[in-house]
Design a protein around this motif. Structure first.
Motif, PDB file in Angstrom:
ATOM      1  N   PHE A  42      36.161  39.077  41.158  1.00 52.55           N
ATOM      2  CA  PHE A  42      37.513  38.613  41.401  1.00 52.55           C
ATOM      3  C   PHE A  42      37.624  38.242  42.873  1.00 52.55           C
TER       4      PHE A  42
ATOM      5  N   GLN B 244      40.668  37.414  46.201  1.00 55.87           N
ATOM      6  CA  GLN B 244      42.056  37.438  46.649  1.00 55.87           C
ATOM      7  C   GLN B 244      42.147  36.765  48.007  1.00 55.87           C
TER       8      GLN B 244
ATOM      9  N   SER C  15      48.049  35.673  48.302  1.00 58.95           N
ATOM     10  CA  SER C  15      47.894  35.357  46.881  1.00 58.95           C
ATOM     11  C   SER C  15      47.524  36.605  46.095  1.00 58.95           C
ATOM     12  N   GLU C  16      47.723  36.532  44.793  1.00 54.28           N
ATOM     13  CA  GLU C  16      47.324  37.632  43.942  1.00 54.28           C
ATOM     14  C   GLU C  16      45.818  37.561  43.678  1.00 54.28           C
ATOM     15  N   ARG C  17      45.266  38.699  43.294  1.00 58.22           N
ATOM     16  CA  ARG C  17      43.858  38.749  42.942  1.00 58.22           C
ATOM     17  C   ARG C  17      43.638  37.918  41.681  1.00 58.22           C
ATOM     18  N   GLU C  18      42.595  37.107  41.675  1.00 58.01           N
ATOM     19  CA  GLU C  18      42.337  36.251  40.523  1.00 58.01           C
ATOM     20  C   GLU C  18      40.905  36.402  40.037  1.00 58.01           C
TER      21      GLU C  18
ATOM     22  N   GLU D  22      36.162  31.197  35.700  1.00 57.75           N
ATOM     23  CA  GLU D  22      37.428  30.547  35.976  1.00 57.75           C
ATOM     24  C   GLU D  22      37.158  29.045  36.097  1.00 57.75           C
TER      25      GLU D  22
ATOM     26  N   SER E 249      38.399  38.722  31.609  1.00 59.94           N
ATOM     27  CA  SER E 249      38.975  38.061  32.777  1.00 59.94           C
ATOM     28  C   SER E 249      40.206  38.784  33.309  1.00 59.94           C
TER      29      SER E 249
ATOM     30  N   SER F 257      42.051  41.771  35.085  1.00 57.07           N
ATOM     31  CA  SER F 257      41.679  42.825  36.025  1.00 57.07           C
ATOM     32  C   SER F 257      41.998  44.215  35.487  1.00 57.07           C
TER      33      SER F 257
END
Length: 124
Positions: free
Chosen positions: A37, A39, A43-46, A61, A106, A108
């Protein structure tokens, strides 16, 4: 319990490559699905990529498909993220995570254990 330690981050120019490593402690590493992941500031963790333990399936992704590759070496208790054709928008702290599930995840929330993160900065 699984402890994860990431390494391999750094500063690279756009178009360059980096390989991130995530070394895991624990004798049951091969029974954990692994994920990467990221971040970025503000921003948010993606989700970036994941690989199962059961059959080696992987998932990416959309923005990293064709550029990033996740793979694992269970003999070394390590999962890797090979990142090619890096872009400035890939700049973030990258985290690896471990899940005891059999699938490729995918979300978290599925992951139980997390590393401390490694910074990747891509300059334009």
């Amino acid at each position: 319990q699984v402890q994860l330690v990431e390494s391999g981050g750094g500063l690279v120019q756009a178009g360059g490559s980096l390989r991130l490593s995530c070394a895991a402690s624990g004798r049951t590493f091969s029974s954990y699905g692994m994920g990467w992941f990221r971040q970025a500031p503000g921003s948010e963790r993606e989700f970036v990529a994941a690989i199962s333990w059961s059959d080696g399936r992987s998932k990416y992704e959309d923005s990293v498909k064709g550029r990033f590759t996740i793979y694992r070496d269970d003999a070394k208790n390590t999962v890797y993220l090979q990142m090619n054709s890096l872009k400035p928008e890939d700049t973030a702290v990258y985290y690896c995570a471990a899940s005891p599930g059999r699938g490729v995840y995918s979300s978290s929330g599925i992951y139980y254990f997390w590393g401390q993160g490694t910074q990747v900065t891509v300059s334009s």
